[in-house]
Design a protein around this motif. Sequence first.
Motif, PDB file in Angstrom:
ATOM      1  N   GLN A  81       0.810  -1.208   0.000  1.00 35.85           N
ATOM      2  CA  GLN A  81       0.000   0.000   0.000  1.00 35.85           C
ATOM      3  C   GLN A  81       0.851   1.269   0.000  1.00 35.85           C
ATOM      4  N   LEU A  82       2.166   1.131   0.218  1.00 31.53           N
ATOM      5  CA  LEU A  82       3.034   2.302   0.198  1.00 31.53           C
ATOM      6  C   LEU A  82       3.560   2.616  -1.196  1.00 31.53           C
ATOM      7  N   LEU A  83       3.256   1.765  -2.172  1.00 30.53           N
ATOM      8  CA  LEU A  83       3.719   2.040  -3.526  1.00 30.53           C
ATOM      9  C   LEU A  83       3.174   3.362  -4.039  1.00 30.53           C
ATOM     10  N   MET A  84       1.951   3.699  -3.653  1.00 25.75           N
ATOM     11  CA  MET A  84       1.350   4.948  -4.119  1.00 25.75           C
ATOM     12  C   MET A  84       1.670   6.120  -3.191  1.00 25.75           C
ATOM     13  N   ARG A  85       2.458   5.873  -2.126  1.00 24.15           N
ATOM     14  CA  ARG A  85       2.786   6.923  -1.163  1.00 24.15           C
ATOM     15  C   ARG A  85       4.297   7.050  -0.970  1.00 24.15           C
ATOM     16  N   PRO A  86       5.020   7.412  -2.008  1.00 22.08           N
ATOM     17  CA  PRO A  86       6.466   7.579  -1.831  1.00 22.08           C
ATOM     18  C   PRO A  86       6.804   8.666  -0.811  1.00 22.08           C
ATOM     19  N   GLY A  87       5.941   9.656  -0.671  1.00 24.48           N
ATOM     20  CA  GLY A  87       6.173  10.696   0.329  1.00 24.48           C
ATOM     21  C   GLY A  87       6.119  10.136   1.734  1.00 24.48           C
ATOM     22  N   GLN A  88       5.203   9.211   1.979  1.00 22.56           N
ATOM     23  CA  GLN A  88       5.131   8.587   3.294  1.00 22.56           C
ATOM     24  C   GLN A  88       6.393   7.780   3.578  1.00 22.56           C
ATOM     25  N   LYS A  89       6.866   7.024   2.598  1.00 22.76           N
ATOM     26  CA  LYS A  89       8.080   6.223   2.792  1.00 22.76           C
ATOM     27  C   LYS A  89       9.272   7.119   3.116  1.00 22.76           C
ATOM     28  N   ALA A  90       9.395   8.216   2.372  1.00 24.35           N
ATOM     29  CA  ALA A  90      10.517   9.127   2.605  1.00 24.35           C
ATOM     30  C   ALA A  90      10.424   9.755   3.991  1.00 24.35           C
ATOM     31  N   TYR A  91       9.224  10.152   4.393  1.00 25.83           N
ATOM     32  CA  TYR A  91       9.006  10.789   5.695  1.00 25.83           C
ATOM     33  C   TYR A  91       9.359   9.829   6.825  1.00 25.83           C
ATOM     34  N   GLU A  92       8.904   8.585   6.727  1.00 23.07           N
ATOM     35  CA  GLU A  92       9.185   7.612   7.776  1.00 23.07           C
ATOM     36  C   GLU A  92      10.672   7.284   7.850  1.00 23.07           C
ATOM     37  N   ALA A  93      11.315   7.176   6.698  1.00 22.31           N
ATOM     38  CA  ALA A  93      12.756   6.898   6.698  1.00 22.31           C
ATOM     39  C   ALA A  93      13.534   8.055   7.309  1.00 22.31           C
ATOM     40  N   LEU A  94      13.157   9.279   6.997  1.00 19.03           N
ATOM     41  CA  LEU A  94      13.835  10.448   7.558  1.00 19.03           C
ATOM     42  C   LEU A  94      13.653  10.528   9.068  1.00 19.03           C
ATOM     43  N   LEU A  95      12.441  10.266   9.534  1.00 16.91           N
ATOM     44  CA  LEU A  95      12.203  10.305  10.975  1.00 16.91           C
ATOM     45  C   LEU A  95      13.001   9.224  11.691  1.00 16.91           C
ATOM     46  N   GLN A 159       1.740  10.581   8.089  1.00 18.43           N
ATOM     47  CA  GLN A 159       1.675  11.126   6.737  1.00 18.43           C
ATOM     48  C   GLN A 159       0.390  11.925   6.521  1.00 18.43           C
ATOM     49  N   ALA A 160      -0.656  11.676   7.322  1.00 14.16           N
ATOM     50  CA  ALA A 160      -1.918  12.397   7.156  1.00 14.16           C
ATOM     51  C   ALA A 160      -1.773  13.873   7.534  1.00 14.16           C
ATOM     52  N   PRO A 161      -1.238  14.223   8.713  1.00 15.28           N
ATOM     53  CA  PRO A 161      -0.997  15.635   8.994  1.00 15.28           C
ATOM     54  C   PRO A 161      -0.017  16.277   8.013  1.00 15.28           C
ATOM     55  N   LEU A 162       1.000  15.529   7.596  1.00 20.41           N
ATOM     56  CA  LEU A 162       1.947  16.076   6.625  1.00 20.41           C
ATOM     57  C   LEU A 162       1.232  16.413   5.325  1.00 20.41           C
ATOM     58  N   SER A 163       0.341  15.531   4.891  1.00 20.96           N
ATOM     59  CA  SER A 163      -0.400  15.756   3.664  1.00 20.96           C
ATOM     60  C   SER A 163      -1.282  16.998   3.779  1.00 20.96           C
ATOM     61  N   SER A 199       1.585  16.728  -0.985  1.00 20.98           N
ATOM     62  CA  SER A 199       0.396  16.289  -0.262  1.00 20.98           C
ATOM     63  C   SER A 199      -0.122  14.967  -0.824  1.00 20.98           C
ATOM     64  N   ALA A 200      -0.263  14.900  -2.136  1.00 19.87           N
ATOM     65  CA  ALA A 200      -0.850  13.713  -2.754  1.00 19.87           C
ATOM     66  C   ALA A 200       0.051  12.489  -2.646  1.00 19.87           C
ATOM     67  N   LEU A 201       1.359  12.682  -2.696  1.00 15.59           N
ATOM     68  CA  LEU A 201       2.267  11.541  -2.635  1.00 15.59           C
ATOM     69  C   LEU A 201       2.499  11.057  -1.207  1.00 15.59           C
ATOM     70  N   ALA A 202       2.109  11.863  -0.225  1.00 16.02           N
ATOM     71  CA  ALA A 202       2.191  11.423   1.163  1.00 16.02           C
ATOM     72  C   ALA A 202       0.941  10.661   1.571  1.00 16.02           C
ATOM     73  N   TYR A 203      -0.217  11.153   1.122  1.00 20.31           N
ATOM     74  CA  TYR A 203      -1.500  10.549   1.493  1.00 20.31           C
ATOM     75  C   TYR A 203      -2.521  11.047   0.482  1.00 20.31           C
ATOM     76  N   ALA A 238      -5.450  21.992 -11.737  1.00 18.13           N
ATOM     77  CA  ALA A 238      -6.333  20.906 -12.154  1.00 18.13           C
ATOM     78  C   ALA A 238      -5.555  19.801 -12.856  1.00 18.13           C
ATOM     79  N   ALA A 239      -4.625  20.181 -13.738  1.00 16.95           N
ATOM     80  CA  ALA A 239      -3.855  19.186 -14.486  1.00 16.95           C
ATOM     81  C   ALA A 239      -2.952  18.377 -13.550  1.00 16.95           C
ATOM     82  N   ALA A 240      -2.306  19.059 -12.601  1.00 22.28           N
ATOM     83  CA  ALA A 240      -1.419  18.365 -11.676  1.00 22.28           C
ATOM     84  C   ALA A 240      -2.206  17.402 -10.787  1.00 22.28           C
ATOM     85  N   ALA A 241      -3.379  17.832 -10.326  1.00 21.62           N
ATOM     86  CA  ALA A 241      -4.196  16.967  -9.477  1.00 21.62           C
ATOM     87  C   ALA A 241      -4.628  15.708 -10.230  1.00 21.62           C
TER      88      ALA A 241
END
Length: 557
Positions: A81-95, A159-163, A199-203, A238-241
């Motif tokens: 489930q983290l494949l779609m959340r690279p931001g979450q993976k990076a955040y957890e690794a940094l912490l 990752q939810a507050p970060l997002s 935001s989107a890549l974290a959650y 809109a395009a980025a979203a």
Amino acid sequence: MSARGMSARGVSARGVSARSEGVHGAAADAGFVAVAVALSLAVHLAALGFYSDDWDLLARMALAGDQTFGGLYRVLSGEGQLLMRPGQKAYEALLFRAFGLAPLGYHVVNAAVLVLTGVLFLLSLRALGLSRRASVATALLYSLLPHYSSARVWFASFQAPLSMAAYFLSLYAGLRSIRSAGATAWTWLAVSLAGLIASALAYEVALPLFLLNALLYEWRRRSVARARTAHVTVWSTAAAALTVAAFKMLATTRLSGGLTLGYLHGMVEQIARINLWVYGVGAPLTIRAALSGAGAAALLMALALALGTWLYLSAMPLSASAGSGRSPGWLVAGGAAVFLLGHAVFLTTNVSFSATGADNRTAIASAAGLALAWVGIAVWMTERLPKGVTAAWRARAFAGLTAASCAGAFVVSARLARDWGAAYGRARRVVADIRRSFPTLAPGTALVLDGICRYVGPAPVFEAPWDLRGALQLAYGDSTLAADIVSPTLRVEDDGVHTVVYGEDSRYPYGRLVVYDARRHTADTLADARAARAYFAEHGRGDACPPGRPGHGARVF
């Protein structure tokens, strides 16, 4: 000097004075929200620790052969489930790189993100044209609502507050881009798009809100735009979203097989019960129940928060009142739109919703809409006071409604946070007890823990194979260990002991299977199905504990 020149000079001076007051007011408001939110989070901060998925994440990172950031990131990449959340993976690794196995640092960083979220929400509301009083009330109430309490205390949901912080940064920067020109406009646009992507890549819960942002930019563009870059802000958002949404749909492993009427009915029923009853008309009962368990420090903080909020909002100039040109109806309608969009992503993903448990992290976006709608209702109520009531007393009435709401929300959040702190303390004692009873465990051992309740209120002590397993792997430095908890779902089969949690069936073959009773400090080796049936016939399957459900915990309110 001519009268016209003097008049023009006076208008100019008043304009400068108003802008100066606006700048100083925004700084004061941001400071007030930041201090109030920070103090509310500090009450139970030192007691918080790790829970549920945290233990598995920490074990994988701590036992990884490559302790660089890249190595830790790759370890987490194995989680589907983290494949779609690279931001979450990076955040957890940094912490983890920063704080290792010491939980306080994680929670301090999350508290800082939550404070920043409240401030950015405030600034976004002001940029949308809301008054100072309404903006401060909305941002503060949102920051205190218990609807997403688990996101304040659970590392695996940080990752939810970060997002949300990145979402509000994107919204604020986009609004500034609309009002700016030249290089400044392009800079703000770049910040806005970066916030959207982060935001989107974290959650994904805030992703539907970015389409609302594009509409807000178009609306503001028509009234305040100064440059052609405003069109670019609207369409690029809109395009980025849509681009990020497409990526997440391709990468996710969590899409449901399709929206069914049964799931939709259950989703609406759960959301309605939480928001219309537990935190709606039943809120006085919820607050009363929370008062007995929040703790003396939290109750004192609630009183201080209520008094400070009332004094601060009451002291604002009368020009800061109500909606600053936005009728209460628009505030409520806007809040309803945010609330619905905050749940939209779950139409494609089968999830559960909880008023108090771990699953309530999913409400972190929709709660912003609730805060906005409640402030609109409070404005409407104060506008309906008798005609003889002065504007000053209307402002005080609005301040009183906001102060009472914020204090009530904080008491409930503090009560839940106290349970999470108690659950972590209990989990540490359980692991320490196992370590004393088993100075060593043979590689490949599976330990089933008996004699503890899985939850302290909404907070899990240990509830699943991965949390106790991760905690024991950390304690013994052995990634081959397996572990689980005795629960009413445990089954004894001929091929081993089975447990089911979150729909996942885990099997533990006989042989190296040990059941440890934390109450009696005894261990039994389950050599075969006969021994297992005899043990559980005598000791039960955790039936003496308060009923609890994964993702919800034991009932509190």
